[in-house]
Write a protein that holds these residues in place. Structure first.
Motif, PDB file in Angstrom:
ATOM      1  N   ASP A  45       0.893  -1.259   0.024  1.00 27.99           N
ATOM      2  CA  ASP A  45       0.018  -0.020   0.031  1.00 27.99           C
ATOM      3  C   ASP A  45       0.973   1.180   0.140  1.00 27.99           C
ATOM      4  O   ASP A  45       1.332   1.532   0.940  1.00 27.99           O
ATOM      5  CB  ASP A  45      -0.751  -0.202   1.240  1.00 27.99           C
ATOM      6  N   ASN A  46       0.917   1.977  -1.174  1.00 24.32           N
ATOM      7  CA  ASN A  46       1.881   2.974  -1.126  1.00 24.32           C
ATOM      8  C   ASN A  46       3.182   2.562  -0.927  1.00 24.32           C
ATOM      9  O   ASN A  46       4.118   3.292  -0.303  1.00 24.32           O
ATOM     10  CB  ASN A  46       1.643   4.186  -0.409  1.00 24.32           C
ATOM     11  N   ASN A  47       3.781   1.459  -1.389  1.00 24.94           N
ATOM     12  CA  ASN A  47       5.123   0.902  -1.148  1.00 24.94           C
ATOM     13  C   ASN A  47       5.392   0.402   0.191  1.00 24.94           C
ATOM     14  O   ASN A  47       6.421  -0.180   0.710  1.00 24.94           O
ATOM     15  CB  ASN A  47       5.999   2.018  -1.861  1.00 24.94           C
ATOM     16  N   LYS A  48       4.161   0.385   1.176  1.00 26.22           N
ATOM     17  CA  LYS A  48       4.504   0.101   2.225  1.00 26.22           C
ATOM     18  C   LYS A  48       3.751  -1.136   2.567  1.00 26.22           C
ATOM     19  O   LYS A  48       2.731  -1.519   2.015  1.00 26.22           O
ATOM     20  CB  LYS A  48       3.943   1.031   3.443  1.00 26.22           C
ATOM     21  N   PRO A  49       4.421  -2.326   3.001  1.00 27.14           N
ATOM     22  CA  PRO A  49       3.715  -3.300   3.203  1.00 27.14           C
ATOM     23  C   PRO A  49       2.676  -3.541   4.175  1.00 27.14           C
ATOM     24  O   PRO A  49       2.732  -2.708   5.108  1.00 27.14           O
ATOM     25  CB  PRO A  49       4.831  -4.566   3.828  1.00 27.14           C
ATOM     26  N   THR A  50       1.596  -3.945   3.680  1.00 24.41           N
ATOM     27  CA  THR A  50       0.321  -3.651   4.694  1.00 24.41           C
ATOM     28  C   THR A  50      -0.335  -5.009   4.524  1.00 24.41           C
ATOM     29  O   THR A  50      -0.166  -5.970   3.707  1.00 24.41           O
ATOM     30  CB  THR A  50      -0.787  -2.769   3.729  1.00 24.41           C
ATOM     31  N   ARG A  51      -1.059  -5.380   5.635  1.00 27.34           N
ATOM     32  CA  ARG A  51      -2.083  -6.569   5.700  1.00 27.34           C
ATOM     33  C   ARG A  51      -3.579  -6.100   5.314  1.00 27.34           C
ATOM     34  O   ARG A  51      -4.115  -5.144   5.779  1.00 27.34           O
ATOM     35  CB  ARG A  51      -2.159  -7.204   7.146  1.00 27.34           C
ATOM     36  N   ARG A  52      -3.994  -6.896   4.288  1.00 26.62           N
ATOM     37  CA  ARG A  52      -5.235  -6.626   4.063  1.00 26.62           C
ATOM     38  C   ARG A  52      -6.493  -7.896   4.285  1.00 26.62           C
ATOM     39  O   ARG A  52      -5.966  -8.864   4.489  1.00 26.62           O
ATOM     40  CB  ARG A  52      -5.488  -6.499   2.568  1.00 26.62           C
ATOM     41  N   TYR A  53      -7.456  -7.234   4.916  1.00 24.56           N
ATOM     42  CA  TYR A  53      -8.450  -8.554   5.195  1.00 24.56           C
ATOM     43  C   TYR A  53      -9.782  -8.389   4.328  1.00 24.56           C
ATOM     44  O   TYR A  53     -10.392  -7.337   4.215  1.00 24.56           O
ATOM     45  CB  TYR A  53      -8.869  -8.079   6.657  1.00 24.56           C
ATOM     46  N   MET A  54     -10.164  -9.521   3.923  1.00 24.33           N
ATOM     47  CA  MET A  54     -11.057  -9.704   3.047  1.00 24.33           C
ATOM     48  C   MET A  54     -12.035 -10.668   3.147  1.00 24.33           C
ATOM     49  O   MET A  54     -11.705 -11.710   3.768  1.00 24.33           O
ATOM     50  CB  MET A  54     -10.725  -9.863   1.456  1.00 24.33           C
ATOM     51  N   LYS A  55     -13.235 -10.562   2.883  1.00 20.39           N
ATOM     52  CA  LYS A  55     -14.406 -11.522   3.248  1.00 20.39           C
ATOM     53  C   LYS A  55     -14.283 -12.712   2.153  1.00 20.39           C
ATOM     54  O   LYS A  55     -14.027 -12.355   1.085  1.00 20.39           O
ATOM     55  CB  LYS A  55     -15.637 -10.814   3.242  1.00 20.39           C
ATOM     56  N   MET A  56     -14.379 -13.851   2.688  1.00 19.81           N
ATOM     57  CA  MET A  56     -14.476 -14.935   1.845  1.00 19.81           C
ATOM     58  C   MET A  56     -15.836 -15.395   1.727  1.00 19.81           C
ATOM     59  O   MET A  56     -16.569 -15.767   2.865  1.00 19.81           O
ATOM     60  CB  MET A  56     -13.625 -16.176   2.546  1.00 19.81           C
ATOM     61  N   GLU A  57     -16.494 -15.222   0.694  1.00 21.92           N
ATOM     62  CA  GLU A  57     -18.017 -15.416   0.597  1.00 21.92           C
ATOM     63  C   GLU A  57     -18.126 -17.089   0.475  1.00 21.92           C
ATOM     64  O   GLU A  57     -17.387 -17.881   0.032  1.00 21.92           O
ATOM     65  CB  GLU A  57     -18.591 -15.295  -0.783  1.00 21.92           C
ATOM     66  N   LEU A  58     -19.348 -17.418   1.159  1.00 23.53           N
ATOM     67  CA  LEU A  58     -19.392 -18.893   1.392  1.00 23.53           C
ATOM     68  C   LEU A  58     -20.608 -19.114   0.452  1.00 23.53           C
ATOM     69  O   LEU A  58     -21.766 -18.174   0.483  1.00 23.53           O
ATOM     70  CB  LEU A  58     -19.700 -19.272   2.774  1.00 23.53           C
ATOM     71  N   GLU A  59     -20.969 -20.208  -0.104  1.00 20.10           N
ATOM     72  CA  GLU A  59     -22.229 -20.576  -0.894  1.00 20.10           C
ATOM     73  C   GLU A  59     -23.321 -20.805   0.302  1.00 20.10           C
ATOM     74  O   GLU A  59     -24.240 -20.385  -0.221  1.00 20.10           O
ATOM     75  CB  GLU A  59     -21.964 -22.271  -1.374  1.00 20.10           C
TER      76      GLU A  59
END
Lengths: 308, 308, 308, 308
Positions: B196-210
């Motif tokens: 993120d802007n050349n800075k390492p970042t952790r991203r959290y994303m939702k995993m959709e379930l059936e």
């Protein structure tokens, strides 16, 4: 896709005739194997088992612990228990057993009393264990009694009844107990044996209700599923349903206002429980003093009617 | 924006390699420092700690309180304890300690009994403290036992499985215990290291379930995340996921019908736990007597399959 | 209309300067008068009062009950208590008081023992009351300990921070305790003094949050209210807010996974707590061993920044 | 259809004049008959009954159990109870009764002590039953005290008040107790006698509220139903409502933050409780010290006003 999404965890693979999936007490007809030992929780077992087993287990525990301590007191020497009756009149083990009981339960008559460092030290350990034992029994009894339980009565039969020019599947529930239940909601599934790529498969489908919530349950609640084109039962006769091993799985959730807890009730009907052409009788009437009188036995009663 | 809104409180700043964020027992790999002393609640500690520590603490408390009172009785004078054995045969402190225990626990053999105003007054204080101690132990034991715990078993691996012409990430859960769980719902996030802007970042994303809910859990529940364009895993290989420190964070909530309580379960998988090309075996079958037999060990088992 | 619908029960009539409406411990600054006596529930009082008062009340009850029985034993005649010390060595009331304590608490040393029908009958009544007293104390202690309490730490200040090209009002919360909290959700209102038909009136308005839920709270949670055209704070300076007696009322709800209970936390900030141009520092970092270290004291810390 | 779906379980068949359907204590005016014996749960009864009956039942149980054991000790032979007073001075049954009490309650003075195998064995059984009895009383007392109860005060009258150029039906509620209630929500139905195919029928209709939730209840909450075209009361006078046996059924749900439990309150008004042309007075004011003072008695007070 939609079909699969409604499997309530009973499986779709068909490898034999399934019995009623939910028993009348709400338990499943599922046997679990290879359960690791770590899954066993003594508290849950003692809370859930029958009263007979519960009392047997705590009584046996009571006897065994005291027998062990009786043996230890014997090893410490009878001479360290003042007031014990002479061995001629009673078995020494019995004497120490009685002393052990008086100590474990904090009765402490004092007709027998400990003396010497060792025997006194043993009594301290026993008293401590006794306190824990009594604390445990208190907690277990309270836990058993305060376990919330919805005791709904389901009508013995499901009826196919004329309804708004068509047909509907109806059943009734009432609260068996005196406690006040509120905000009930119901979810109803059916299970049908069918073919999927020539392999016999179980399908689970939602049964829509005209009304799936009530705010109170002072008398009885009639749940109505209209048998229209969207119904899994549409154009199926009772014998056809029996052959498909048709089952109705009901989950009712409500709020028990006496104990302020959400309680669940489960039930299942098979095709054998369906009566074609019946209408539930009214189960209550208003008395002269203005009170509503509700007859619990009439929950199951119905009149025969012609179906359109 | 949407990205930020899914940080479950684990932070986005990256300052080193993160280990598995949730341990198998549901605790977080988070260390708290500078916690004010006022945050410590002895009850919560005694309820949550191991049985070994719990018993040690209450036993040490038992001994210490009684030693203190034993000293006080000694100070009040041995002559005020009738029936105490002569000092030649036992240490006076031991004698008063034994008397203290008999008083504290309300055993009261009476072989030693208090006399005089002062000693009697001390016994009253000790008896009162003893009552509170016993009441406390009763409450603590009940509190420990009745603490609700969801014990779900998660399959050892997540599988990438052919599914509806595409691929899906699947894992399974089952109820380790005998208690009945209802209305389960799952929420699944993934964590990915990115720039993120050349800075390492952790991203959290939702995993959709059936399907993210089931009404019951008599056997096992397979959770299915389709790896399509909307999936955070789309077009990423296992080595790529490993490099991105991919983790899956799972929260499952359900209603424990045995104790009428909502219980939560947490779990996390890392990229190392993913198997490419596997399909879970069926974990149950219908027995000849119509019962469903569910094999807990098969929850983890899978067959190798080709991926499309 | 919309305005009125957000009054959280604190009233809109303005008749003086209001202090902080919610104290730091979550209680309201509301005094109730003309409360009927029937509203008093001793249990709730004994559960909610301080430990000091709780112990005083049960200790005084203990003494008073035993004094009453001591008097009754005296009236029944000292000669009916065997083993009592001669009146020359101790006050008779003290003797019967000590005997009463031994009976009430089921210690029963037996150095003094009852004799005769009347005295024995009184002991039975006292023993029975003693059992109830001990049962009551056990329940009260458990009730006090097991009362669920959310102990959230709120940052000392609210900050006005540059955010996405505009400004935002931010504050932070963290869990003071070790227990695991899940599924937190927040609701934030503000209170502003204004004119309504020339009469000073309080208005309550919702403060929208960028994100009003988090699934877990392992570290801290920053709540963000954007100060845009829809915000009640739009184009208002801190002195203006102070003059309007601006207050922010926060309600956070979460699930305490240690005790499986929903807990609520309340807090209010006044305009004096707002800092213009601040940005919260990051309160955690990843240690070399892969653990996240979270510093509770940094929850309150911020850096000064320029506002756009 | 819509009509039917709102029957809260009180029935639509009309067979006489109905009295107020919900009593002031929240119980229904419903009598249940033919309730099977299996529905009786002693625990629920002992938890819900009055304090007088509760104490009577446990006291009678206490006496009866001890009388039975007193008889057994007599049968085992008085000579096996050492220290018992000579039959000349006291009835033998009384002596064994007193001994039984000392044993059952673990007092164990020891002035009478058991001897011989049989008598000792009986004491063990009695001690065990005594432990269970004490455990039971402890659990019952705790269960009685910790039962959650919403004690809302409803204004004595419903008022028809000028409101936004039209009319509205208003009533007020306040929390009788000191505990903190949050997230209250209300549901209001009315019941009207009407004709359906020439048969008198009861209809249940929803009464819409301007606002059916509040986040807190520190003072009082005024519930407002606008009497517009959609209202079941539209264009009906009080005498007409009386003739239709108009009743308003109110269910309010909230979260008791002191005990972390959801609590429900029920209430019903009849047409006799409606006042045409009234406006509730403000029940609180801000004191000079900035505290809000809330007067519980003013909840019921109103001023007369002209209706438009």
């Amino acid at each position: 896709m939609a079909r699969q999404s409604l499997d309530p965890g009973l499986g779709e693979k068909l490898s034999g005739n399934l019995r009623r999936v939910i028993n009348n007490d709400g338990s499943y007809n599922v046997v679990r194997t290879n359960v690791p030992l770590s899954a066993f929780t003594p508290y849950t077992y003692l809370i859930s088992t029958t009263w007979g087993r519960f009392f047997s287990i705590i009584a046996i525990g009571f006897i065994v612990i005291n027998l062990v301590f009786a043996l230890i007191y014997l090893l410490c020497g009878l001479e360290n228990l003042h007031g014990v009756e002479p061995p001629t009149s009673m078995n020494p083990l019995l004497s120490t057993f009685y002393f052990s009981i008086h100590t474990f339960t904090t009765v402490g008559y004092g007709n027998i009393s400990p003396s010497g460092i060792l025997t006194n030290a043993v009594t301290i350990v026993e008293i401590f264990i006794g306190l824990l034992y009594v604390a445990l029994i208190t907690g277990l009894l309270y836990g058993r009694f305060s376990r919330p339980t919805a005791r709904l009565v389901y009508s013995k039969n499901m009826l196919i009844t004329p309804h708004n020019g068509g047909r509907a599947l109806m059943f009734r529930v009432a609260n068996l107990r005196d406690n006040i239940m509120m905000e009930l909601s119901a979810e109803v599934l059916c299970m049908i044996k069918t073919e999927d790529n020539n392999k016999p498969t179980r399908r689970y489908m939602k049964m829509e209700l005209e009304r799936n919530t009530v705010v109170m349950l002072p008398t009885s609640w009639t749940l109505v599923h209209r048998i229209n084109e969207d119904s899994p039962m549409f154009n199926l006769s009772i014998p056809e349903l029996k052959q498909m091993e048709f089952q109705v799985i009901i989950m009712i959730k409500g709020f028990d206002d006496t104990f302020s807890q959400t309680v669940h009730s489960r039930f299942s009907y098979t095709a054998d429980d369906i009566v074609e052409g019946g209408r539930f009788v009214i189960s209550y009437f208003t008395r002269e003093d203005g009170m509503i009188e509700f007859d619990m036995e009439r929950v199951h009663e119905f009149d025969r009617v012609e179906l359109p």
